[in-house]
Scaffold this active site. Structure first.
Site, PDB file in Angstrom:
ATOM      1  N   HIS A  37       0.789  -1.222   0.000  1.00 52.15           N
ATOM      2  CA  HIS A  37       0.000   0.000   0.000  1.00 52.15           C
ATOM      3  C   HIS A  37       0.824   1.277   0.000  1.00 52.15           C
ATOM      4  CE1 HIS A  37      -3.529   2.461   1.652  1.00 52.15           C
ATOM      5  NE2 HIS A  37      -4.003   1.869   0.583  1.00 52.15           N
ATOM      6  N   LYS A  67       3.142   4.442  -1.130  1.00 52.32           N
ATOM      7  CA  LYS A  67       3.046   5.298  -2.317  1.00 52.32           C
ATOM      8  C   LYS A  67       4.227   6.263  -2.298  1.00 52.32           C
ATOM      9  CE  LYS A  67      -1.927   4.699  -2.278  1.00 52.32           C
ATOM     10  NZ  LYS A  67      -1.847   3.512  -1.388  1.00 52.32           N
ATOM     11  N   HIS A  91      -9.000  10.801   0.076  1.00 51.23           N
ATOM     12  CA  HIS A  91      -8.185   9.586   0.047  1.00 51.23           C
ATOM     13  C   HIS A  91      -6.906   9.821   0.850  1.00 51.23           C
ATOM     14  CE1 HIS A  91      -5.608   6.373  -1.831  1.00 51.23           C
ATOM     15  NE2 HIS A  91      -6.719   5.708  -1.638  1.00 51.23           N
ATOM     16  N   LYS A 134      -4.593  10.449   4.116  1.00 51.57           N
ATOM     17  CA  LYS A 134      -4.618   9.929   5.486  1.00 51.57           C
ATOM     18  C   LYS A 134      -3.696  10.784   6.348  1.00 51.57           C
ATOM     19  CE  LYS A 134      -5.336   6.158   2.739  1.00 51.57           C
ATOM     20  NZ  LYS A 134      -5.221   6.229   1.272  1.00 51.57           N
TER      21      LYS A 134
END
Length: 584
Positions: free
Chosen positions: A255, A257, A492, A494
């Protein structure tokens, strides 16, 4: 339904009845930009069916919203999927630019345009699509280069995504597009690495091409296995090297990025983001990303431990890259080793699958708690009326929520909050008494967004999970971002932070790919002080100490001229009894 699907159908587009198909209709309609073969295997595109069914030479309608190059590439994919054998007999071959051309109709050039002809069979008919590819240069997003934007956003260099459907976001000082990361003003690109979850390789390459670096070596590591993507890369993209990160744990995902950009002078720049690499993530959802300074190359005589900097970003970033144990990352590890990260002021935080101990801090749970306990100072409570540590509340804002247990004391308060409530005067304490608020969009937040229900596509919280932890409702707060004009754009991004009781200061701020889940942060702490992590995650922690500040100021009337960018509004708006979190 997407807002663009609600518009009045145009003549010769939606009013005609397309041929019946067993496949689901692509929800993007004529706005579809996808150029992945798997997408066309899974979804039908009626606008192409209508044009093909006419059986005559037709022009792609001018009101089709994407550039005509997109439709050319899509037709090529359709051709290869459904008429591969027939196409070979007809002599359809790709041109040097990747456009499908018939041998008997080569490019016809003029000073104003180029006409591309694509032949495609439909049943017993052959249709030639004539598309004018006009040489119009795309207008830049604005007059400023990315180098100028970085200068304007120092010292934090925390950026948000531009959302075209809300023009006010495009005018914000710290709003950028993915293409900005490839701006020539940042340096002459030599090669780059993209570590991500979901990658639409065609869209990604399009961004590189737009900045004139489409043929530069690109390495991608991704976690979402799209069928035929590797085949597409092998056939079309000789400059791309890829690796699919298959997870051993069925509940874990790759996950992280991250982008690493190496320039011709061997300097390095790192970008830590919350965005996947495809169109919707960069155009429909709120995203956050941190852009590092340009890290110059060290002299050949230097050691790996040189250029670590005061935050040891380099040391922990190398640990993260090495945790993959992948040959494909060997060169990238060397680039980072040889770079001087002394100018970096953020702390690198990561999670890697497996058991994590405090010694290696490869979990968000341990790493964040350890850093806060060593570097964060909160006001000491000296009188009953004075401000103390517990008056500073913790805010967790995520785009998804995992299974947290039957009660808040099982993990959320005992371990998660125990980590985030740490500070110098009070290190990790299980079952902290600190205040915790969680920001997650309600059903109404999503339905009122620009894109309606499809705006919730970035919020994969399971309804079954929510039904098992109804206690979480007491912690939930709505998504509201009026001050940054982003309330109707779903998050989106966090983020996690600790805010003062006056709502004007932050004790620290974390931007990360990690959602609110045990898989991302790490599970319960065991007797041997280990936690089990299922997923790869990456983020950056901003600590005032390393920016020569006591706290981060988030209000205009603060004494400090440096304003830390925060996306949502304060005070928070708690869920009402009638509110329900958006679930998929």
């Amino acid at each position: 339904m997407d807002s663009y699907l609600k518009r009045k159908p145009k003549k010769n587009e939606d009013n005609l009845s397309p041929k019946k198909s067993k496949k689901e209709v692509c929800p993007h309609g004529v706005r579809c930009y996808r150029r992945n073969p798997h997408h066309f295997k899974e979804y039908d595109h009626p606008h192409f069916d209508l044009l093909i069914g006419k059986g005559d030479s037709v022009n792609i309608p001018d009101h089709f919203p994407q550039s005509k190059d997109v439709y050319i590439d899509q037709l090529k994919i359709l051709n290869s999927l459904t008429h591969n054998t027939q196409s070979e007999k007809q002599g359809i071959q790709p041109s040097s630019s990747g456009t499908v051309l018939s041998n008997d109709s080569q490019l016809q050039s003029s000073s104003s345009n180029v006409v591309d002809r694509v032949r495609l069979s439909s049943k017993n008919k052959t249709t030639t699509f004539i598309m004018e590819n006009k040489k119009n240069v795309s207008k830049p997003d604005d007059s400023k280069t990315m180098a100028q934007k970085i200068k304007e956003n120092e010292p934090y260099c925390l950026f948000f995504s531009k959302i075209p459907d809300e023009p006010l976001t495009c005018n914000q000082q710290n709003s950028i597009t993915f293409k900005d990361l490839l701006c020539p003003s940042l340096g002459e690109l030599k090669c780059s690495l993209q570590i991500n979850f979901m990658i639409d390789i065609a869209w990604l390459i399009e961004q590189y091409i737009a900045q004139g670096v489409g043929k530069k070596p690109l390495t991608i590591i991704y976690g979402d296995d799209w069928p035929d993507m590797e085949k597409y890369i092998q056939m079309m993209l000789p400059n791309v090297t890829s690796h699919f990160m298959k997870m051993k744990d069925p509940f874990g995902i790759h996950h992280s990025k991250i982008g690493i950009y190496v320039y011709t002078d061997h300097s390095v720049r790192v970008v830590v983001s919350t965005a996947n690499l495809y169109f919707e993530d960069w155009n429909h959802y709120n995203q956050g990303l941190w852009v590092s300074p340009k890290c110059p190359v060290l002299p050949d005589s230097c050691k790996e431990t040189d250029g670590v900097g005061v935050t040891a970003f380099k040391t922990n970033f190398l640990l993260y890259l090495k945790s993959y144990n992948l040959p494909i990352l060997k060169d990238w590890i060397e680039y980072v080793k040889r770079a001087d990260f002394s100018a970096v002021r953020t702390m690198f935080v990561y999670s890697a699958p497996g058991k994590s101990y405090m010694a290696n801090t490869s979990s968000h749970l341990q790493r964040v708690g350890d850093l806060l306990s060593r570097h964060v100072t909160l006001p000491v409570k000296t009188t009953p009326e004075s401000e103390g540590p517990l008056s500073w509340g913790i805010i967790a804002q995520a785009s998804s929520i995992g299974s947290l247990g039957k009660t808040p004391g099982e993990w959320l308060r005992k371990f998660f909050l125990g980590s985030l409530s740490s500070h110098k005067q009070n290190s990790f304490t299980e079952n902290s008494n600190a205040t915790l608020n969680v920001i997650y969009p309600t059903v109404e937040n999503v339905l009122k967004s620009f894109y309606g229900p499809s705006g919730g596509g970035c919020l994969p919280y399971s309804k079954n999970t929510n039904e098992k932890q109804k206690w979480l409702q007491d912690y939930l707060h709505q998504w509201k971002a009026d001050e940054t004009h982003r309330s109707r754009i779903m998050p989106h991004i966090k983020t996690y932070c600790r805010v003062s009781p006056c709502l004007s200061k932050l004790a620290w701020f974390l931007l990360t790919s990690a959602n609110l889940s045990k898989s991302a942060w790490g599970g319960n702490i065991q007797r041997d002080k280990s936690v089990y992590v299922r997923s790869y995650e990456a983020g950056v922690l901003f600590l005032p100490k390393f920016f020569d500040e006591e706290f981060f100021n988030i209000k205009e009337n603060s004494d400090n001229s440096n304003l830390f960018p925060i996306m949502y509004d304060l005070p928070l708006v708690p869920y009402q009894s009638s509110d329900y979190p958006w679930c998929n």
